[in-house]
Design a protein around this motif. Sequence first.
Motif, PDB file in Angstrom:
ATOM      1  N   HIS A 169      -3.721  13.871  -0.408  1.00  0.00           N
ATOM      2  CA  HIS A 169      -3.147  12.627   0.121  1.00  0.00           C
ATOM      3  C   HIS A 169      -3.842  11.482  -0.593  1.00  0.00           C
ATOM      4  O   HIS A 169      -5.075  11.421  -0.615  1.00  0.00           O
ATOM      5  CB  HIS A 169      -3.390  12.529   1.630  1.00  0.00           C
ATOM      6  N   LEU A 170      -3.060  10.649  -1.241  1.00  0.00           N
ATOM      7  CA  LEU A 170      -3.647   9.484  -1.913  1.00  0.00           C
ATOM      8  C   LEU A 170      -3.071   8.228  -1.294  1.00  0.00           C
ATOM      9  O   LEU A 170      -1.901   8.176  -0.930  1.00  0.00           O
ATOM     10  CB  LEU A 170      -3.320   9.484  -3.412  1.00  0.00           C
ATOM     11  N   GLU A 171      -3.919   7.195  -1.208  1.00  0.00           N
ATOM     12  CA  GLU A 171      -3.437   5.872  -0.821  1.00  0.00           C
ATOM     13  C   GLU A 171      -3.928   4.896  -1.875  1.00  0.00           C
ATOM     14  O   GLU A 171      -5.075   4.985  -2.316  1.00  0.00           O
ATOM     15  CB  GLU A 171      -3.950   5.491   0.572  1.00  0.00           C
ATOM     16  N   LEU A 172      -3.079   3.978  -2.273  1.00  0.00           N
ATOM     17  CA  LEU A 172      -3.456   3.003  -3.312  1.00  0.00           C
ATOM     18  C   LEU A 172      -2.630   1.728  -3.166  1.00  0.00           C
ATOM     19  O   LEU A 172      -1.492   1.781  -2.676  1.00  0.00           O
ATOM     20  CB  LEU A 172      -3.258   3.605  -4.707  1.00  0.00           C
ATOM     21  N   ARG A 182       0.868  -1.187   0.000  1.00  0.00           N
ATOM     22  CA  ARG A 182       0.000   0.000   0.000  1.00  0.00           C
ATOM     23  C   ARG A 182       0.898   1.228   0.000  1.00  0.00           C
ATOM     24  O   ARG A 182       1.844   1.325   0.794  1.00  0.00           O
ATOM     25  CB  ARG A 182      -0.908   0.007   1.232  1.00  0.00           C
ATOM     26  N   GLU A 228      -0.711   2.304   9.324  1.00  0.00           N
ATOM     27  CA  GLU A 228      -0.442   3.706   8.985  1.00  0.00           C
ATOM     28  C   GLU A 228      -1.489   4.283   8.046  1.00  0.00           C
ATOM     29  O   GLU A 228      -1.424   5.455   7.671  1.00  0.00           O
ATOM     30  CB  GLU A 228       0.938   3.828   8.321  1.00  0.00           C
ATOM     31  N   ARG A 229      -2.456   3.463   7.674  1.00  0.00           N
ATOM     32  CA  ARG A 229      -3.502   3.968   6.774  1.00  0.00           C
ATOM     33  C   ARG A 229      -4.230   5.139   7.433  1.00  0.00           C
ATOM     34  O   ARG A 229      -4.544   5.085   8.632  1.00  0.00           O
ATOM     35  CB  ARG A 229      -4.546   2.869   6.494  1.00  0.00           C
ATOM     36  N   ALA A 230      -4.500   6.185   6.691  1.00  0.00           N
ATOM     37  CA  ALA A 230      -5.168   7.354   7.284  1.00  0.00           C
ATOM     38  C   ALA A 230      -6.636   7.021   7.568  1.00  0.00           C
ATOM     39  O   ALA A 230      -7.299   7.707   8.334  1.00  0.00           O
ATOM     40  CB  ALA A 230      -5.081   8.559   6.341  1.00  0.00           C
ATOM     41  N   ASP A 231      -7.137   5.947   6.960  1.00  0.00           N
ATOM     42  CA  ASP A 231      -8.538   5.570   7.257  1.00  0.00           C
ATOM     43  C   ASP A 231      -8.566   4.294   8.087  1.00  0.00           C
ATOM     44  O   ASP A 231      -9.469   3.475   7.998  1.00  0.00           O
ATOM     45  CB  ASP A 231      -9.341   5.379   5.974  1.00  0.00           C
ATOM     46  N   ALA A 232      -7.518   4.099   8.902  1.00  0.00           N
ATOM     47  CA  ALA A 232      -7.417   2.876   9.722  1.00  0.00           C
ATOM     48  C   ALA A 232      -8.577   2.813  10.709  1.00  0.00           C
ATOM     49  O   ALA A 232      -9.099   3.860  11.095  1.00  0.00           O
ATOM     50  CB  ALA A 232      -6.089   2.872  10.463  1.00  0.00           C
TER      51      ALA A 232
END
Lengths: 87, 87
Positions: free
Chosen positions: B42-45, B3, B83-87
Amino acid sequence: MPRVAVDVLLKREILDPQGRAVERALPGLGYDGVSEVRVGKHLELEVDAEGDELADRVRRMCADFLTNPVIESYTWRVIGDDERADA
Amino acid sequence: MPRVAVDVLLKREILDPQGRAVERALPGLGYDGVSEVRVGKHLELEVDAEGDELADRVRRMCADFLTNPVIESYTWRVIGDDERADA
């Protein structure tokens, strides 16, 4: 003064239209094998505090103003000058 | 699958109206001692690749699609599930 990075995303159970749009567009641009795209806010700020006081102020700023706790969640960290996204 | 988190900001020499607005509002909300506020994406992928190939794909995606290299700069990193911001 410490520099803090705050990353904000919609909570996982909430539909992320921006993330969905990016995810759908990538294969057409030749980028396969990309999934679970989420798009949110990245903030960087310098805070005149240290240790627990810094943590407390960042958490309060995030809860009160920088995020919407109903639909968003966030992480924060202290970053070095070389980690600035506008380095 | 790794991720990846990508943080995008306007380049330092470019005026950041959002960051400026946040910086000006914070004292009124009782948060003094905060400066140099910058606001971006901020992007997560999740990317189906490893090592150098992962780095190459992320850099190309950022240059081609996820950022505007003329006015924006970015950093990226592999993050753990915690560490996911949407944890």
